[in-house]
Motif scaffolding. Structure first.
Motif, PDB file in Angstrom:
ATOM      1  N   ARG A 157       0.827  -1.205   0.000  1.00 31.85           N
ATOM      2  CA  ARG A 157       0.000   0.000   0.000  1.00 31.85           C
ATOM      3  C   ARG A 157       0.865   1.260   0.000  1.00 31.85           C
ATOM      4  O   ARG A 157       0.572   2.231  -0.696  1.00 31.85           O
ATOM      5  N   ARG A 158       1.914   1.238   0.783  1.00 30.09           N
ATOM      6  CA  ARG A 158       2.815   2.391   0.820  1.00 30.09           C
ATOM      7  C   ARG A 158       3.494   2.580  -0.530  1.00 30.09           C
ATOM      8  O   ARG A 158       3.647   3.705  -1.021  1.00 30.09           O
ATOM      9  N   HIS A 159       3.895   1.473  -1.161  1.00 29.22           N
ATOM     10  CA  HIS A 159       4.576   1.521  -2.462  1.00 29.22           C
ATOM     11  C   HIS A 159       3.653   2.076  -3.545  1.00 29.22           C
ATOM     12  O   HIS A 159       4.086   2.867  -4.394  1.00 29.22           O
ATOM     13  N   LEU A 160       2.392   1.659  -3.519  1.00 26.68           N
ATOM     14  CA  LEU A 160       1.430   2.072  -4.547  1.00 26.68           C
ATOM     15  C   LEU A 160       0.705   3.377  -4.207  1.00 26.68           C
ATOM     16  O   LEU A 160      -0.020   3.915  -5.037  1.00 26.68           O
ATOM     17  N   GLY A 161       0.902   3.845  -2.984  1.00 28.01           N
ATOM     18  CA  GLY A 161       0.170   5.027  -2.561  1.00 28.01           C
ATOM     19  C   GLY A 161      -1.296   4.747  -2.314  1.00 28.01           C
ATOM     20  O   GLY A 161      -2.144   5.631  -2.469  1.00 28.01           O
ATOM     21  N   SER A 162      -1.615   3.505  -1.930  1.00 30.51           N
ATOM     22  CA  SER A 162      -3.009   3.121  -1.683  1.00 30.51           C
ATOM     23  C   SER A 162      -3.436   3.532  -0.272  1.00 30.51           C
ATOM     24  O   SER A 162      -2.603   3.645   0.630  1.00 30.51           O
ATOM     25  N   PRO A 163      -4.731   3.725  -0.056  1.00 29.11           N
ATOM     26  CA  PRO A 163      -5.213   4.114   1.276  1.00 29.11           C
ATOM     27  C   PRO A 163      -4.968   3.011   2.300  1.00 29.11           C
ATOM     28  O   PRO A 163      -5.043   1.821   1.988  1.00 29.11           O
ATOM     29  N   MET A 164      -4.670   3.416   3.528  1.00 27.02           N
ATOM     30  CA  MET A 164      -4.406   2.475   4.613  1.00 27.02           C
ATOM     31  C   MET A 164      -5.674   2.097   5.379  1.00 27.02           C
ATOM     32  O   MET A 164      -5.639   1.218   6.230  1.00 27.02           O
ATOM     33  N   GLN A 165      -6.790   2.741   5.058  1.00 30.32           N
ATOM     34  CA  GLN A 165      -8.019   2.508   5.812  1.00 30.32           C
ATOM     35  C   GLN A 165      -8.451   1.043   5.826  1.00 30.32           C
ATOM     36  O   GLN A 165      -8.821   0.522   6.893  1.00 30.32           O
ATOM     37  N   PRO A 166      -8.426   0.323   4.686  1.00 27.19           N
ATOM     38  CA  PRO A 166      -8.817  -1.093   4.740  1.00 27.19           C
ATOM     39  C   PRO A 166      -7.931  -1.917   5.672  1.00 27.19           C
ATOM     40  O   PRO A 166      -8.420  -2.826   6.352  1.00 27.19           O
ATOM     41  N   LEU A 167      -6.649  -1.601   5.714  1.00 27.96           N
ATOM     42  CA  LEU A 167      -5.734  -2.306   6.604  1.00 27.96           C
ATOM     43  C   LEU A 167      -6.087  -2.020   8.063  1.00 27.96           C
ATOM     44  O   LEU A 167      -6.117  -2.931   8.898  1.00 27.96           O
ATOM     45  N   LEU A 168      -6.360  -0.761   8.363  1.00 27.23           N
ATOM     46  CA  LEU A 168      -6.727  -0.388   9.724  1.00 27.23           C
ATOM     47  C   LEU A 168      -8.059  -1.019  10.129  1.00 27.23           C
ATOM     48  O   LEU A 168      -8.235  -1.444  11.279  1.00 27.23           O
ATOM     49  N   GLN A 169      -8.987  -1.116   9.183  1.00 27.14           N
ATOM     50  CA  GLN A 169     -10.276  -1.746   9.470  1.00 27.14           C
ATOM     51  C   GLN A 169     -10.091  -3.233   9.773  1.00 27.14           C
ATOM     52  O   GLN A 169     -10.750  -3.784  10.663  1.00 27.14           O
ATOM     53  N   PHE A 170      -9.201  -3.878   9.036  1.00 24.50           N
ATOM     54  CA  PHE A 170      -8.917  -5.289   9.296  1.00 24.50           C
ATOM     55  C   PHE A 170      -8.346  -5.460  10.695  1.00 24.50           C
ATOM     56  O   PHE A 170      -8.737  -6.377  11.433  1.00 24.50           O
ATOM     57  N   MET A 171      -7.410  -4.593  11.075  1.00 28.27           N
ATOM     58  CA  MET A 171      -6.790  -4.685  12.388  1.00 28.27           C
ATOM     59  C   MET A 171      -7.826  -4.487  13.493  1.00 28.27           C
ATOM     60  O   MET A 171      -7.814  -5.207  14.498  1.00 28.27           O
ATOM     61  N   LEU A 172      -8.721  -3.536  13.292  1.00 30.13           N
ATOM     62  CA  LEU A 172      -9.779  -3.315  14.274  1.00 30.13           C
ATOM     63  C   LEU A 172     -10.679  -4.542  14.375  1.00 30.13           C
ATOM     64  O   LEU A 172     -11.052  -4.962  15.477  1.00 30.13           O
ATOM     65  N   GLY A 173     -10.993  -5.141  13.227  1.00 31.06           N
ATOM     66  CA  GLY A 173     -11.809  -6.350  13.225  1.00 31.06           C
ATOM     67  C   GLY A 173     -11.133  -7.499  13.959  1.00 31.06           C
ATOM     68  O   GLY A 173     -11.787  -8.285  14.652  1.00 31.06           O
ATOM     69  N   LEU A 174      -9.808  -7.577  13.837  1.00 28.57           N
ATOM     70  CA  LEU A 174      -9.046  -8.621  14.513  1.00 28.57           C
ATOM     71  C   LEU A 174      -9.137  -8.439  16.033  1.00 28.57           C
ATOM     72  O   LEU A 174      -9.292  -9.421  16.771  1.00 28.57           O
ATOM     73  N   VAL A 175      -9.050  -7.195  16.477  1.00 30.89           N
ATOM     74  CA  VAL A 175      -9.171  -6.905  17.908  1.00 30.89           C
ATOM     75  C   VAL A 175     -10.568  -7.270  18.406  1.00 30.89           C
ATOM     76  O   VAL A 175     -10.728  -7.921  19.447  1.00 30.89           O
ATOM     77  N   VAL A 176     -11.588  -6.861  17.653  1.00 30.83           N
ATOM     78  CA  VAL A 176     -12.970  -7.149  18.045  1.00 30.83           C
ATOM     79  C   VAL A 176     -13.209  -8.653  18.103  1.00 30.83           C
ATOM     80  O   VAL A 176     -13.854  -9.168  19.033  1.00 30.83           O
ATOM     81  N   LEU A 177     -12.670  -9.386  17.123  1.00 29.41           N
ATOM     82  CA  LEU A 177     -12.828 -10.840  17.104  1.00 29.41           C
ATOM     83  C   LEU A 177     -12.243 -11.471  18.358  1.00 29.41           C
ATOM     84  O   LEU A 177     -12.852 -12.365  18.965  1.00 29.41           O
ATOM     85  N   ASN A 178     -11.074 -11.010  18.763  1.00 28.57           N
ATOM     86  CA  ASN A 178     -10.448 -11.560  19.964  1.00 28.57           C
ATOM     87  C   ASN A 178     -11.266 -11.257  21.213  1.00 28.57           C
ATOM     88  O   ASN A 178     -11.402 -12.109  22.098  1.00 28.57           O
ATOM     89  N   VAL A 179     -11.805 -10.052  21.275  1.00 31.13           N
ATOM     90  CA  VAL A 179     -12.636  -9.695  22.426  1.00 31.13           C
ATOM     91  C   VAL A 179     -13.886 -10.568  22.484  1.00 31.13           C
ATOM     92  O   VAL A 179     -14.252 -11.089  23.543  1.00 31.13           O
ATOM     93  N   VAL A 180     -14.535 -10.751  21.332  1.00 34.62           N
ATOM     94  CA  VAL A 180     -15.750 -11.566  21.276  1.00 34.62           C
ATOM     95  C   VAL A 180     -15.449 -13.012  21.669  1.00 34.62           C
ATOM     96  O   VAL A 180     -16.184 -13.629  22.457  1.00 34.62           O
ATOM     97  N   GLY A 187     -13.159 -16.081  29.077  1.00 33.18           N
ATOM     98  CA  GLY A 187     -11.807 -15.684  29.442  1.00 33.18           C
ATOM     99  C   GLY A 187     -10.742 -16.734  29.204  1.00 33.18           C
ATOM    100  O   GLY A 187      -9.578 -16.542  29.585  1.00 33.18           O
ATOM    101  N   LEU A 188     -11.090 -17.839  28.567  1.00 25.53           N
ATOM    102  CA  LEU A 188     -10.126 -18.922  28.355  1.00 25.53           C
ATOM    103  C   LEU A 188      -9.339 -18.767  27.057  1.00 25.53           C
ATOM    104  O   LEU A 188      -8.496 -19.609  26.733  1.00 25.53           O
ATOM    105  N   LEU A 189      -9.594 -17.714  26.297  1.00 26.01           N
ATOM    106  CA  LEU A 189      -8.844 -17.465  25.068  1.00 26.01           C
ATOM    107  C   LEU A 189      -7.449 -16.935  25.413  1.00 26.01           C
ATOM    108  O   LEU A 189      -7.312 -15.984  26.178  1.00 26.01           O
ATOM    109  N   ALA A 190      -6.426 -17.541  24.833  1.00 19.77           N
ATOM    110  CA  ALA A 190      -5.050 -17.104  25.085  1.00 19.77           C
ATOM    111  C   ALA A 190      -4.702 -15.933  24.157  1.00 19.77           C
ATOM    112  O   ALA A 190      -3.856 -16.052  23.271  1.00 19.77           O
ATOM    113  N   TRP A 191      -5.351 -14.796  24.403  1.00 22.31           N
ATOM    114  CA  TRP A 191      -5.124 -13.626  23.553  1.00 22.31           C
ATOM    115  C   TRP A 191      -3.669 -13.157  23.656  1.00 22.31           C
ATOM    116  O   TRP A 191      -3.136 -12.554  22.718  1.00 22.31           O
ATOM    117  N   GLU A 192      -3.031 -13.457  24.767  1.00 20.91           N
ATOM    118  CA  GLU A 192      -1.634 -13.075  24.938  1.00 20.91           C
ATOM    119  C   GLU A 192      -0.745 -13.757  23.893  1.00 20.91           C
ATOM    120  O   GLU A 192       0.207 -13.159  23.387  1.00 20.91           O
TER     121      GLU A 192
END
Length: 216
Positions: A157-180, A187-192
């Motif tokens: 994305r940096r090389h092509l000058g593409s927007p980073m928003q989709p990457l940031l949205q994926f990262m946020l989704g990953l965090v939400v998935l772990n919380v869920v 609490g038995l998920l080894a999020w660590e």
């Protein structure tokens, strides 16, 4: 501005990925069959967990069952799982991501990354968790593959000058998935381990592939 959607090359059905998945499946398949057939599967599972799982207590003075258990458990825990569903979820992810990794750094690179991420996952669990329960599963390694994949997407994305928003949205989704999942599993998920593996994957990719043209 570059494209919004970035697709990285992939190498499907790489032997290293298939063999690793097969090896990881072996223990759980044998245990499941033994338990279903009344062949002492529960006892065998306990024995494997005692000898192969990651135990924080071993880093706090517990006595090892065999030489180098404290060191080897940083990798052996990734070969064990808590059941077929746990195994299937992780191995589907390995098959999906393995081809992307192999296309970028080759089959040896994939194996090194997988091991490095598994160790990173165990280190994350050791540093952030005070649990005395055993930790098993390849999810630390899986999150390492995700970390490397997303680092390469960031490079592209940096090389092509593409927007980073989709990457940031994926990262946020990953965090939400772990919380869920953490809530769903009481609490038995080894999020660590997930966090440690992800960081290890990013670090590995940054060192081994510092620019978009680099290959090993």
């Amino acid at each position: 501005m570059g494209p919004r959607n970035i697709t990285l090359p992939t190498h499907a059905n790489a032997p290293a990925v298939i063999w690793l998945v097969g090896l990881t499946c072996l223990a759980e398949v044998v245990l499941t069959l033994a338990e279903a057939g009344g062949l002492g599967g529960l006892g065998l599972r306990r024995w494997l967990v005692m000898h192969g799982a990651f135990w924080n207590g071993l880093l706090a003075g517990w006595e090892s069952l065999y030489p180098l258990q404290r060191e080897l458990m940083f990798a052996t825990y990734a070969l064990l799982h808590g059941g077929l569903l746990h195994l299937i979820g992780n191995m589907v992810a390995v098959l999906a991501l393995g081809g992307i990794v192999v296309a970028r750094i080759g089959q040896k690179g994939f194996l090194f990354l997988y091991l490095f991420a598994a160790i990173g996952g165990a280190a994350g669990f050791a540093l952030l968790s005070n649990s005395e329960s055993p930790m098993v599963g390849a999810s630390g390694a899986v999150f390492g593959l995700i970390g490397a994949w997303k680092f390469w997407e960031w490079q592209m994305r940096r090389h092509l000058g593409s927007p980073m928003q989709p990457l940031l949205q994926f990262m946020l989704g990953l965090v939400v998935l772990n919380v869920v999942l953490w809530l769903a599993l009481s609490g038995l998920l080894a999020w660590e381990a997930h966090l440690g593996g992800f960081i290890a994957g990013v670090v590995f990719a940054a060192i081994v592939t510092p620019n978009i043209r680099y290959r090993i």
